[in-house]
Design an enzyme around this catalytic site. Structure first.
Site, short mmCIF file in Angstrom:
data_model
loop_
_atom_site.label_atom_id
_atom_site.label_comp_id
_atom_site.label_asym_id
_atom_site.label_seq_id
_atom_site.Cartn_x
_atom_site.Cartn_y
_atom_site.Cartn_z
N CYS B 97 3.12 3.70 -1.98
CA CYS B 97 3.46 2.26 -1.99
C CYS B 97 5.11 2.28 -2.08
O CYS B 97 5.53 2.54 -0.90
CB CYS B 97 3.01 1.73 -3.31
N ARG B 134 0.46 -11.08 2.50
CA ARG B 134 0.57 -9.90 1.95
C ARG B 134 -0.73 -9.19 2.33
O ARG B 134 -1.76 -9.84 2.64
CB ARG B 134 0.57 -9.94 0.46
N HIS B 202 -2.05 2.57 -2.92
CA HIS B 202 -1.36 2.74 -4.07
C HIS B 202 -1.94 3.17 -5.14
O HIS B 202 -3.13 3.24 -5.32
CB HIS B 202 -0.42 1.22 -4.38
#
Lengths: 427, 251
Positions: B97, B134, B202
């Site tokens: 990430c 996003r 992540h």
């Protein structure tokens, strides 16, 4: 005036219809519509009250609201509040409309409003509360809320716009929350813990605010209560924990986190000029809120249901359950919208504290993720059942008479479990 | 022979927002279950470079913006150059990430100047602006590099605004099966340079992708002891179940 009348009328109508047909959107829809018709409705309705109290923070909103409500009711006031499922602007308006007459007069003295972390700025745009209570900020549903620092910035901006009418009630032990009072020109009262009991010298892993909110240097903590709450100071820029005016009030509920909720409630009541004796008496009458250490009975056995939805809260729930000598534990992890889609956070929870002797059952949409997490915590014996109804039955079945089953569940799982226990169907 | 590894955990108090600790738990347990001695050395602002040099496997996780800014100077000026050297010498590493982005050349926000990275990886990241969504979702991909892992699926959760583009020295890690991957456009997820892996999946990337964990442990042993060391098999039923459950959920 006509606009307001029309807004309330329509909203009430929609509310009636949605409850009549069980549409399930009665909490937020009417408010949405009413605001579209009269954008100033919230402000207008709130002005009719003796006072409004807005309560914000990651954990403890519902319990703190209930505590303040119980105290105020004990003082003879009529108090209205929103439910935690209705903590956005539309939900807050809906809650007020439900108790307002068509002409907009409200049948109540105080309104206690829980505010969602993201919705707080919008709510403050719509009304200036008499009291703004900020409890804490922890990482929670990062896919939905974003990061703690971003929320703090939004709050800071929103607080700057408030008028002198609003008083702040802030947690002195959470660096970011305490810092909200630093540059605000509003009257501020701090609450915190000054008790040696429960203090630790080291941090658990799940912390978010270990660096100075002002200069960015690492903070020094002389004592830690949980997560990043404690006695902090910055050695570089001299910013430090403000001395709390309110501390060490006896909590009516178990758990360190409820000690904080208690101080927040007592501080709020003090600002509202409630007599100390009345506050004490009120706190004693507090019972657990919906799904927050709520006690229930199922198949002749006792259950304690604890909403646990983020690392800081989950660690505290676990610790409280173990302090209460839990021997039977059911953990339920869902990943629906109200829980947050991302379940990565379970790796920040200290499941390692669970003793190997405990009966452990795992369930929920993401039961397999929990199973994997538990495996890496070193615990070998657990039962995994993806069907929640069966899981509850099995967990209860393992119980020795007189013992309690402790259920730690995310938000949607908590709602489902309440339905199972009360015999309602889950969808 | 008793093998022993030291894992460097970079900035556990700053770059550790999304359950990144899961990767450390996964690596240490999988060593312990095999009788491989393992210790974790947290490397944060106050540690000097020499501590880092002694380690055999590197991990760095994701962070909030402010925490990342606090770590940035130290990462670029102090730890970054050492990491680059270590990776050149085939020390295995995992950057997830925000660490994946920070290990690149730069991050270009929608407005303002580019923020420099540590240039450990040949890649850069751009933010396409608030209008672009996003990339947030459960996700899955099929590994294409390294050859030792080719064909296996990886699963995870991604949550990033930045779009990452690989340079010629960086090979893509995997082909996207579901989700956005590096940039939502070219169909690749993550990157690899020698034995260092970067990924947008992540937080706890390794527990559900345990074969990648074993690959990292294998490379670390190989590098440290100068020979190929076969890892004993472990019963991975929980890992497989959790991995499979995500695949079924999204594909």
């Amino acid at each position: 005036m006509i606009r307001q009348y029309f807004a309330i009328l329509i909203a009430k109508l929609v509310w009636k219809i949605s409850t009549l047909f069980n549409l399930g959107a009665g909490g937020t829809w009417p408010g949405e519509l009413a605001l579209a018709i009269d954008p100033f409705l919230l402000k207008k309705l709130a002005q009719k009250l003796k006072g409004t109290i807005v309560i914000a923070g990651t954990n403890g909103k519902t319990t703190t609201s209930l505590m303040v409500k119980t105290i105020l009711e004990g003082a003879g006031f009529k108090v209205i509040s929103n439910s935690s499922g209705a903590n956005l602007v539309n939900g807050v308006v809906s809650s007020l409309i439900q108790i307002s007459s068509i002409s907009g007069s409200l049948n109540g003295d105080f309104a206690i409003l829980e505010a969602d972390e993201n919705a707080l700025p919008a709510i403050l745009d719509n009304l200036s509360p008499d009291l703004l209570v900020c409890l804490n900020l922890f990482r929670d549903q990062l896919d939905r809320y974003g990061e703690v620092d971003i929320i703090t910035e939004k709050w800071q901006k929103a607080i700057r716009k408030l008028t002198q009418k609003t008083k702040l009630v802030l947690n002195s032990d959470d660096p970011q929350i305490a810092f909200l009072g630093k540059n605000a020109s509003l009257k501020t009262i701090y609450f915190g813990l000054n008790d040696k009991i429960g203090q630790k010298k080291t941090f658990e892993h799940a912390t978010d605010s270990l660096f100075c909110p002002s200069c960015g240097s690492r903070l020094k903590f002389s004592a830690v209560y949980y997560s990043h709450l404690g006695w902090w100071q910055c050695l570089k820029c001299d910013l430090k924990r403000p001395s709390p005016q309110i501390f060490n009030w006896d909590s009516p509920l178990p758990g360190l986190y409820n000690k904080y909720n208690t101080q927040a409630a007592a501080a709020s009541a003090k600002v509202l000029k409630i007599d100390e004796a009345v506050i004490k008496k009120g706190l004693k009458r507090v019972r657990p809120a919906f799904g927050r250490q709520e006690e229930m009975e199922y198949m002749g056995r006792f259950i304690k249901l604890m909403l646990s939805k983020n690392p800081a809260g989950f660690n505290e729930s676990l610790r409280t359950a173990l302090d209460l000598k839990a021997n039977n534990l059911l953990i339920v992890l869902n990943d629906r919208i109200p829980d947050g889609r991302d379940v990565s956070w379970i790796w920040d929870v200290d499941f390692e504290m669970i003793p190997a002797s405990i009966h452990l059952t795992l369930s929920g949409d993401r039961a397999y993720d929990l199973g994997l997490r538990i495996k890496y915590s070193g615990l070998k014996n657990y039962l995994l059942e993806t069907d929640l109804q069966k899981a509850v039955k099995q967990a209860v079945g393992m119980q020795v008479a007189g013992e309690k089953l402790f259920i730690l569940a995310t938000y949607s799982a908590m709602l489902d479990i309440r339905k199972i226990i009360s015999g309602k169907k889950i969808l | 022979m008793n093998y022993k590894l030291t894992i460097a955990w970079l900035y556990p108090d700053l770059m550790s927002t999304y359950g990144d600790r899961g990767n450390i738990y996964c690596l240490t347990r999988r060593c312990q279950w095999r009788g491989i001695g393992v210790s974790v050395l947290p490397i944060t602002l106050e540690n000097n470079k020499q501590d880092l040099k002694k380690t055999d496997l590197i991990f760095m996780g994701g962070a909030q913006d402010r925490q990342q800014r606090v770590a940035a100077d130290d990462f670029i000026q102090n730890k970054g150059p050492i990491l680059k050297e270590m990776i050149k010498k085939n020390i295995p590493a995992l950057f997830v990430c925000a660490a994946y982005q920070a290990a690149g050349h730069y991050y270009k926000p929608y407005q303002g100047d580019p923020i420099p990275g540590a240039s450990i990886f040949d890649l850069h990241t751009e933010h396409p602006g608030d209008q672009k969504q996003r990339l947030i979702s459960n996700c899955a991909a099929k590994i294409i590099n390294p050859t030792g892992l080719k064909g296996i699926t990886i699963v995870g959760f991604e949550n990033h605004g930045g779009r990452t583009y690989l340079g010629p020295k960086m090979k893509p890690l995997a082909e996207v099966l579901a989700g956005g991957g590096n940039n939502g456009d070219d169909g690749f997820e993550g990157g690899i340079c020698r034995n260092a892996i970067g990924s947008y999946y992540h937080g706890p990337f390794l527990p559900k992708n345990w074969l990648v964990a074993d690959w990292l442990i294998g490379r670390a042993l190989e590098k440290k002891y100068g020979k190929e060391i076969k890892l004993s098999l472990l019963p991975d039923s929980e890992e497989k179940q959790a991995h499979q459950a995500i695949l079924e959920k999204i594909i």
